[in-house]
Design a protein around this motif. Structure first.
Motif, mmCIF file in Angstrom:
data_model
loop_
_atom_site.group_PDB
_atom_site.id
_atom_site.type_symbol
_atom_site.label_atom_id
_atom_site.label_comp_id
_atom_site.label_asym_id
_atom_site.label_seq_id
_atom_site.Cartn_x
_atom_site.Cartn_y
_atom_site.Cartn_z
ATOM 1 N N GLN A 114 9.809 -28.026 -39.083
ATOM 2 C CA GLN A 114 9.180 -29.330 -39.360
ATOM 3 C C GLN A 114 8.465 -29.848 -38.111
ATOM 4 O OE1 GLN A 114 11.930 -32.557 -40.028
ATOM 5 N NE2 GLN A 114 10.316 -33.983 -40.577
ATOM 6 N N GLU A 115 9.161 -29.795 -36.971
ATOM 7 C CA GLU A 115 8.585 -30.352 -35.742
ATOM 8 C C GLU A 115 7.311 -29.610 -35.338
ATOM 9 O OE1 GLU A 115 10.991 -30.308 -32.090
ATOM 10 O OE2 GLU A 115 9.045 -30.346 -31.099
ATOM 11 N N ILE A 116 7.375 -28.291 -35.414
ATOM 12 C CA ILE A 116 6.184 -27.526 -34.987
ATOM 13 C C ILE A 116 5.028 -27.787 -35.953
ATOM 14 C CG2 ILE A 116 5.261 -25.208 -34.563
ATOM 15 C CD1 ILE A 116 8.061 -24.376 -33.617
ATOM 16 N N ALA A 117 5.329 -27.816 -37.251
ATOM 17 C CA ALA A 117 4.259 -28.077 -38.233
ATOM 18 C C ALA A 117 3.637 -29.452 -37.985
ATOM 19 C CB ALA A 117 4.812 -27.967 -39.653
ATOM 20 N N GLU A 118 4.474 -30.439 -37.660
ATOM 21 C CA GLU A 118 3.930 -31.786 -37.388
ATOM 22 C C GLU A 118 3.056 -31.765 -36.138
ATOM 23 O OE1 GLU A 118 7.456 -34.184 -37.399
ATOM 24 O OE2 GLU A 118 7.339 -34.528 -39.572
ATOM 25 N N ARG A 119 3.493 -31.020 -35.115
ATOM 26 C CA ARG A 119 2.681 -30.935 -33.888
ATOM 27 C C ARG A 119 1.346 -30.238 -34.147
ATOM 28 N NH1 ARG A 119 5.506 -31.206 -28.596
ATOM 29 N NH2 ARG A 119 7.603 -31.957 -28.992
ATOM 30 N N CYS A 120 1.302 -29.404 -35.211
ATOM 31 C CA CYS A 120 0.031 -28.742 -35.570
ATOM 32 C C CYS A 120 -0.860 -29.688 -36.387
ATOM 33 C CB CYS A 120 0.305 -27.483 -36.400
ATOM 34 S SG CYS A 120 1.167 -26.203 -35.508
ATOM 35 N N GLY A 121 -0.377 -30.880 -36.646
ATOM 36 C CA GLY A 121 -1.194 -31.859 -37.370
ATOM 37 C C GLY A 121 -1.030 -31.793 -38.876
#
Ligand SMILES: Cc1ncc(COP(=O)(O)O)c(C=O)c1O
Length: 411
Positions: free
Chosen positions: A102-109
């Motif tokens: 979730q965190e990485i996907a959010e950081r990818c926008g």
């Protein structure tokens, strides 16, 4: 005078969900002389590694190579290359590493939608498929083996549904590759990330990945936009409004695949000694045979569980979705779990793991992975744990744990 003594790490029995012990053949491979990264002898080793990764991932994908970095570098490379800002991403979470996705996907926008399960359980695939139909995401990201809870998520039906609905599916198989069945092609998984430091029993520091042509098409589209942007001096007044370039250099799969292709376009400097280690680790996995290896992991799990239960300890989580290679044990009431772990390490040289978040202080996690997954280790751990628990005032049936495991081995 040199203030520092020569490096001399203590030999350990590592029964955690990673990192685990490494086969001496892998350690030996890491000590060989360095080859230049474009030396044909070295590029041949790179090609061997790709071919063996295809076998271990069970895929015909052209692209199967390691990312240089720990497992999360593989996750990040796949997600940053596949997710464009604004893409909708569905993450069904059932433990700590779902939150990492979730965190990485959010950081990818991405616009991330999560499902959350009580820890210790996994999803009925139909629940995830219903969410895909409802949310219509561009991509689903999900963990296969959750080391924080010791559970395994069935993926075949989810993968096939994603293929039918034309949704990309990305899987964190960091804990499962080389230890339990993982069928990249048969389960229709578009991109999968493995880990080295667990069932492959190679040191931490590389993340093998594979992705198919559906994933590659998205990467290629983004690459052509990036090239267009560079040629137009960064003017984004054309197609670039719809498609955005990959926002990483180190983890850009379009550049990395050029480096791993016969064109060998220079990107970073390949990690020579880690590549030797991975190649040797994969060679050992394939020499053992995948089915034999899975059976070994199941046997050691059976013996460990029989021993723990005979001692009177209880296991954590839904038994129907237990991950073969991670066994979660409830810490007996009133016992200081950290004190038990310290005594195991200090007196017996055995390491087991504590736990995260809501499970902190509640369970120990015992790994039976790769080179650490052996009869010797299981019997040592059961004997040592019994002794340490007696020291901590726990009333257990002494002798029963090791005997129960021996019954499994001798049957
Ligand atoms: C399931 C899972 N995913 C991802 C990771 C992250 O791996 P790393 O610490 O190598 O970056 C781990 C590490 O323990 C893991 O167990």
């Amino acid at each position: 005078m040199n203030l520092y003594s020569e490096l001399s790490p203590s030999p350990r029995t590592i029964m955690t969900p990673g990192p685990v012990e490494v086969d001496p053949r892998v350690l030996r491979a890491m000590s060989y002389p360095i080859l230049g990264q474009f030396d044909p002898e070295f590029t041949a080793l790179m090609n061997d590694t790709m071919a063996m990764l295809r076998s271990v991932f069970r895929t015909e994908n052209e692209w199967a190579f390691p990312i240089d970095g720990t497992s999360r570098s593989g996750i990040e490379a796949v997600l940053v290359s596949l997710i464009e800002p604004g893409d909708k991403v569905l993450v069904p979470i059932f433990g700590r590493f779902g939150y990492l996705l979730q965190e990485i996907a959010e950081r990818c926008g991405a616009a991330v939608v999560v499902l959350e399960k009580s820890w210790g359980e996994v999803y009925d695939p139909e629940e995830v498929i219903a969410a895909i139909l409802r949310e219509k995401p561009d991509l689903v990201a999900i963990v296969h083996g959750e080391t924080s809870t010791g559970r395994i998520q069935p993926l075949e039906a989810i993968g096939k549904a994603c293929r039918e609905l034309d949704v990309l599916v990305v899987v964190d198989a960091v804990a499962t590759i080389g230890g339990v069945p993982l069928e990249v092609d048969a389960w229709c998984l578009d991109a999968v990330i493995g880990g080295t430091q667990k069932c492959l029993s190679v040191p931490s520091g590389m993340a093998p990945i594979t992705y198919n042509d559906r994933a590659e098409r998205k990467i290629a589209r983004r690459k052509s936009i990036e090239r267009g942007l560079r040629q137009s001096g960064g003017d984004s007044s054309n197609d670039a409004r719809q498609i955005s370039p990959i926002r990483s250099n180190y983890l850009d799969l379009s550049q990395l695949q050029d480096y791993w292709s016969p064109r060998r376009l220079n990107h970073h400097t390949e990690m020579t000694s880690m590549l030797y280690a991975l190649r040797e680790g994969l060679r050992i996995v394939l020499a053992e045979g995948m089915e034999t290896r899975f059976a070994r992991h199941r046997l050691q799990e059976t013996a460990l569980v029989a021993g723990l239960q005979a001692m009177g300890l209880s296991l954590y989580g839904d038994a129907r979705c237990k991950l073969t290679v991670v066994t979660c044990v409830r810490i007996p009431p009133g016992v200081d779990g950290e004190s038990v772990r310290s005594m195991l390490l200090e007196l017996f040289g055995i390491e087991i793991a504590s736990s995260f978040g809501p499970l902190k202080g509640e369970i120990w996690r015992i790994g039976t992975m790769g080179y650490s997954c052996s009869r010797k280790n299981v019997l040592h751990l059961l004997g040592a744990l019994e002794a340490v628990l007696v020291r901590h005032g726990v009333h257990i049936q002494t002798g029963a744990g090791v005997q129960a495991a021996m019954d499994i081995y001798c049957s």
